[in-house]
Design a protein around this motif. Structure first.
Motif, PDB file in Angstrom:
ATOM      1  N   GLN A  83      52.533  19.284  20.769  1.00  0.00           N
ATOM      2  CA  GLN A  83      52.160  18.426  19.645  1.00  0.00           C
ATOM      3  C   GLN A  83      53.260  18.350  18.585  1.00  0.00           C
ATOM      4  OE1 GLN A  83      49.497  16.350  19.274  1.00  0.00           O
ATOM      5  NE2 GLN A  83      49.274  16.862  21.437  1.00  0.00           N
ATOM      6  N   VAL A  84      54.018  19.433  18.427  1.00  0.00           N
ATOM      7  CA  VAL A  84      55.151  19.411  17.503  1.00  0.00           C
ATOM      8  C   VAL A  84      56.151  18.350  17.941  1.00  0.00           C
ATOM      9  CG1 VAL A  84      57.221  20.695  16.801  1.00  0.00           C
ATOM     10  CG2 VAL A  84      54.975  21.777  16.648  1.00  0.00           C
ATOM     11  N   VAL A  85      56.416  18.303  19.238  1.00  0.00           N
ATOM     12  CA  VAL A  85      57.366  17.322  19.775  1.00  0.00           C
ATOM     13  C   VAL A  85      56.837  15.902  19.592  1.00  0.00           C
ATOM     14  CG1 VAL A  85      58.479  16.474  21.881  1.00  0.00           C
ATOM     15  CG2 VAL A  85      58.339  18.935  21.448  1.00  0.00           C
ATOM     16  N   VAL A  86      55.568  15.689  19.935  1.00  0.00           N
ATOM     17  CA  VAL A  86      54.969  14.356  19.850  1.00  0.00           C
ATOM     18  C   VAL A  86      54.907  13.867  18.401  1.00  0.00           C
ATOM     19  CG1 VAL A  86      52.840  13.046  20.202  1.00  0.00           C
ATOM     20  CG2 VAL A  86      53.632  14.609  21.980  1.00  0.00           C
ATOM     21  N   LYS A  87      54.437  14.734  17.508  1.00  0.00           N
ATOM     22  CA  LYS A  87      54.245  14.343  16.116  1.00  0.00           C
ATOM     23  C   LYS A  87      55.569  14.149  15.369  1.00  0.00           C
ATOM     24  CE  LYS A  87      51.250  13.548  12.784  1.00  0.00           C
ATOM     25  NZ  LYS A  87      50.277  14.441  12.184  1.00  0.00           N
ATOM     26  N   SER A  88      56.630  14.800  15.850  1.00  0.00           N
ATOM     27  CA  SER A  88      57.929  14.683  15.185  1.00  0.00           C
ATOM     28  C   SER A  88      58.443  13.249  15.174  1.00  0.00           C
ATOM     29  CB  SER A  88      58.960  15.583  15.869  1.00  0.00           C
ATOM     30  OG  SER A  88      58.624  16.941  15.685  1.00  0.00           O
ATOM     31  N   SER A  89      58.023  12.469  16.153  1.00  0.00           N
ATOM     32  CA  SER A  89      58.474  11.071  16.199  1.00  0.00           C
ATOM     33  C   SER A  89      57.682  10.190  15.227  1.00  0.00           C
ATOM     34  CB  SER A  89      58.331  10.523  17.626  1.00  0.00           C
ATOM     35  OG  SER A  89      56.964  10.535  18.022  1.00  0.00           O
ATOM     36  N   ASP A  90      56.524  10.690  14.737  1.00  0.00           N
ATOM     37  CA  ASP A  90      55.709   9.937  13.784  1.00  0.00           C
ATOM     38  C   ASP A  90      55.004  10.915  12.844  1.00  0.00           C
ATOM     39  OD1 ASP A  90      54.299   7.929  12.478  1.00  0.00           O
ATOM     40  OD2 ASP A  90      52.686   7.924  13.969  1.00  0.00           O
ATOM     41  N   PRO A  91      55.745  11.475  11.875  1.00  0.00           N
ATOM     42  CA  PRO A  91      55.182  12.521  10.998  1.00  0.00           C
ATOM     43  C   PRO A  91      54.242  11.994   9.916  1.00  0.00           C
ATOM     44  CG  PRO A  91      57.425  12.049  10.364  1.00  0.00           C
ATOM     45  CD  PRO A  91      57.143  11.197  11.581  1.00  0.00           C
ATOM     46  N   THR A  92      53.153  11.344  10.350  1.00  0.00           N
ATOM     47  CA  THR A  92      52.152  10.845   9.401  1.00  0.00           C
ATOM     48  C   THR A  92      51.321  12.016   8.877  1.00  0.00           C
ATOM     49  OG1 THR A  92      52.003   8.832  10.717  1.00  0.00           O
ATOM     50  CG2 THR A  92      50.262   9.210   9.107  1.00  0.00           C
ATOM     51  N   PRO A  93      51.127  12.117   7.574  1.00  0.00           N
ATOM     52  CA  PRO A  93      50.346  13.248   7.040  1.00  0.00           C
ATOM     53  C   PRO A  93      48.867  13.136   7.398  1.00  0.00           C
ATOM     54  CG  PRO A  93      50.918  11.723   5.271  1.00  0.00           C
ATOM     55  CD  PRO A  93      51.655  11.252   6.493  1.00  0.00           C
ATOM     56  N   PRO A  94      48.242  14.256   7.728  1.00  0.00           N
ATOM     57  CA  PRO A  94      46.794  14.250   7.992  1.00  0.00           C
ATOM     58  C   PRO A  94      46.000  14.146   6.699  1.00  0.00           C
ATOM     59  CG  PRO A  94      47.662  16.467   8.163  1.00  0.00           C
ATOM     60  CD  PRO A  94      48.843  15.574   7.929  1.00  0.00           C
ATOM     61  N   ASP A  95      44.698  13.860   6.814  1.00  0.00           N
ATOM     62  CA  ASP A  95      43.805  13.766   5.661  1.00  0.00           C
ATOM     63  C   ASP A  95      43.622  15.166   5.056  1.00  0.00           C
ATOM     64  OD1 ASP A  95      40.821  14.037   4.606  1.00  0.00           O
ATOM     65  OD2 ASP A  95      41.404  11.927   4.405  1.00  0.00           O
ATOM     66  N   VAL A  96      44.088  15.350   3.837  1.00  0.00           N
ATOM     67  CA  VAL A  96      44.128  16.681   3.222  1.00  0.00           C
ATOM     68  C   VAL A  96      42.748  17.287   2.952  1.00  0.00           C
ATOM     69  CG1 VAL A  96      44.873  17.993   1.193  1.00  0.00           C
ATOM     70  CG2 VAL A  96      46.437  16.393   2.286  1.00  0.00           C
ATOM     71  N   PRO A  97      41.795  16.563   2.307  1.00  0.00           N
ATOM     72  CA  PRO A  97      40.485  17.192   2.050  1.00  0.00           C
ATOM     73  C   PRO A  97      39.779  17.659   3.328  1.00  0.00           C
ATOM     74  CG  PRO A  97      40.730  15.222   0.710  1.00  0.00           C
ATOM     75  CD  PRO A  97      41.881  15.226   1.672  1.00  0.00           C
ATOM     76  N   LEU A  98      39.785  16.824   4.366  1.00  0.00           N
ATOM     77  CA  LEU A  98      39.157  17.225   5.629  1.00  0.00           C
ATOM     78  C   LEU A  98      39.885  18.400   6.265  1.00  0.00           C
ATOM     79  CD1 LEU A  98      38.104  13.882   7.372  1.00  0.00           C
ATOM     80  CD2 LEU A  98      36.620  15.740   6.621  1.00  0.00           C
ATOM     81  N   LEU A  99      41.197  18.400   6.123  1.00  0.00           N
ATOM     82  CA  LEU A  99      42.014  19.493   6.653  1.00  0.00           C
ATOM     83  C   LEU A  99      41.648  20.817   5.993  1.00  0.00           C
ATOM     84  CD1 LEU A  99      44.425  20.217   8.512  1.00  0.00           C
ATOM     85  CD2 LEU A  99      45.931  19.634   6.612  1.00  0.00           C
ATOM     86  N   VAL A 100      41.526  20.809   4.669  1.00  0.00           N
ATOM     87  CA  VAL A 100      41.205  22.026   3.924  1.00  0.00           C
ATOM     88  C   VAL A 100      39.806  22.522   4.260  1.00  0.00           C
ATOM     89  CG1 VAL A 100      40.777  22.961   1.618  1.00  0.00           C
ATOM     90  CG2 VAL A 100      42.798  21.545   2.027  1.00  0.00           C
ATOM     91  N   ILE A 101      38.832  21.614   4.280  1.00  0.00           N
ATOM     92  CA  ILE A 101      37.446  22.004   4.570  1.00  0.00           C
ATOM     93  C   ILE A 101      37.320  22.597   5.969  1.00  0.00           C
ATOM     94  CG2 ILE A 101      35.115  21.108   4.965  1.00  0.00           C
ATOM     95  CD1 ILE A 101      35.746  19.041   2.715  1.00  0.00           C
ATOM     96  N   THR A 102      37.958  21.940   6.931  1.00  0.00           N
ATOM     97  CA  THR A 102      37.878  22.408   8.322  1.00  0.00           C
ATOM     98  C   THR A 102      38.582  23.738   8.501  1.00  0.00           C
ATOM     99  OG1 THR A 102      37.891  20.085   9.019  1.00  0.00           O
ATOM    100  CG2 THR A 102      38.239  21.739  10.731  1.00  0.00           C
ATOM    101  N   ALA A 103      39.759  23.885   7.890  1.00  0.00           N
ATOM    102  CA  ALA A 103      40.505  25.151   7.988  1.00  0.00           C
ATOM    103  C   ALA A 103      39.755  26.284   7.298  1.00  0.00           C
ATOM    104  CB  ALA A 103      41.892  24.990   7.386  1.00  0.00           C
ATOM    105  N   ALA A 104      39.077  25.978   6.187  1.00  0.00           N
ATOM    106  CA  ALA A 104      38.291  27.005   5.491  1.00  0.00           C
ATOM    107  C   ALA A 104      37.131  27.469   6.369  1.00  0.00           C
ATOM    108  CB  ALA A 104      37.772  26.465   4.165  1.00  0.00           C
ATOM    109  N   GLY A 105      36.485  26.529   7.046  1.00  0.00           N
ATOM    110  CA  GLY A 105      35.413  26.894   7.977  1.00  0.00           C
ATOM    111  C   GLY A 105      35.934  27.749   9.117  1.00  0.00           C
ATOM    112  N   ALA A 106      37.114  27.385   9.633  1.00  0.00           N
ATOM    113  CA  ALA A 106      37.724  28.158  10.706  1.00  0.00           C
ATOM    114  C   ALA A 106      38.081  29.562  10.239  1.00  0.00           C
ATOM    115  CB  ALA A 106      38.972  27.437  11.217  1.00  0.00           C
ATOM    116  N   ALA A 107      38.591  29.667   9.007  1.00  0.00           N
ATOM    117  CA  ALA A 107      38.938  30.982   8.461  1.00  0.00           C
ATOM    118  C   ALA A 107      37.701  31.869   8.364  1.00  0.00           C
ATOM    119  CB  ALA A 107      39.584  30.823   7.083  1.00  0.00           C
ATOM    120  N   LEU A 108      36.577  31.288   7.960  1.00  0.00           N
ATOM    121  CA  LEU A 108      35.332  32.050   7.851  1.00  0.00           C
ATOM    122  C   LEU A 108      34.871  32.559   9.223  1.00  0.00           C
ATOM    123  CD1 LEU A 108      33.019  33.084   6.094  1.00  0.00           C
ATOM    124  CD2 LEU A 108      31.884  30.873   6.423  1.00  0.00           C
TER     125      LEU A 108
END
Length: 199
Positions: A83-108
C-alpha cells in the motif's frame, strides 16, 4: 493452560470483530495505515487461534508453531509495504476525523487485548509471547495513527499516512524477529530434553 486458552479466545474474538470495522473505514477513506492495521487484526486473530490449537503440543512442535507465527506477523507488513508503493503515486490525505475515531477504537481493543494477554504471556513460550508482543505493538501503532492524523490535518498531505505505513512494516519485522528467536530457543530446549546434540 486453561487461563491462556481462555485469554487467547477472548483476544481472537475481539480482533476478528474489529478487523471488519477498521477495514471498512480504511477502504472508505483511503488510509494506508488503517488498512495495514486491519490486516494486523486478522494476524492477531490467527495467532491467538493457533495458540488455542497448539497448547497441547510438545515443546518442539510449539517451537515450529512459534516460527510459523513469526511469518504470520510479517503478513500485515507485506500489506503495508504494498500500500505504501501504491499510495505513493497518489498521496491523497485520508479523512482525519474518521481516521482518529477508528484508530482510537482500535487502540482500545488492542489495549484490552494486551492487558488480557499480559497475565499469561510467559505460560507457553513463543506462543503466548507472540500474542502479547503483537497486541503491545498494535497499541503503539494505533497511537501513531492518531498522531499521524493530526499531522495530516495540519499539512493536508497524504504523506504522513504513507510514512506511517513504513513504520508499521518496521514494527512488524522487529516483533517477528523476537518471536523467531524465542522459537529457536524452544527448539534447542526440545533437542536438549530429547538428548540430541545442540548445534
Amino acid at each position: 493452560m486453561r487461563a491462556l486458552r481462555r485469554a487467547s479466545l477472548i483476544v481472537a474474538a475481539l480482533n476478528l470483530a474489529y478487523c471488519f470495522v477498521e477495514m471498512g473505514v480504511a477502504l472508505a477513506i483511503g488510509s494506508v495505515s488503517l488498512l495495514a492495521d486491519s490486516a494486523d487484526f486478522l494476524e492477531d486473530t490467527a495467532i491467538n487461534l493457533l495458540i488455542v490449537i497448539a497448547l497441547g503440543w510438545s515443546l518442539g512442535a510449539q517451537a515450529i508453531a512459534g516460527r510459523a507465527m513469526a511469518g504470520i506477523i510479517l503478513v500485515p507488513a507485506a500489506v503495508a509495504a504494498w500500500q505504501v508503493v501504491v499510495k505513493s503515486s497518489d498521496p491523497t490525505p485520508p479523512d482525519v476525523p474518521l481516521l482518529v475515531i477508528t484508530a482510537a477504537g482500535a487502540a482500545l481493543v488492542n489495549l484490552v487485548s494486551a492487558l488480557v494477554l499480559a497475565r499469561v504471556r510467559r505460560m507457553s513460550g513463543s506462543l503466548s509471547k507472540a500474542a502479547f508482543l503483537s497486541a503491545r505493538n498494535d497499541v503503539i501503532v494505533n497511537l501513531l495513527i492518531i498522531a499521524m492524523a493530526l499531522v495530516t490535518a495540519w499539512t493536508a498531505s497524504g504523506w504522513p499516512d504513507i510514512v506511517l505505513g513504513a513504520v508499521i512494516v518496521l514494527l512488524a519485522g522487529h516483533a517477528a524477529w523476537e518471536v523467531w528467536e524465542a522459537a529457536g530457543e524452544e527448539r534447542l530446549a526440545a533437542k536438549a530434553l530429547a538428548g540430541e546434540a545442540v548445534d
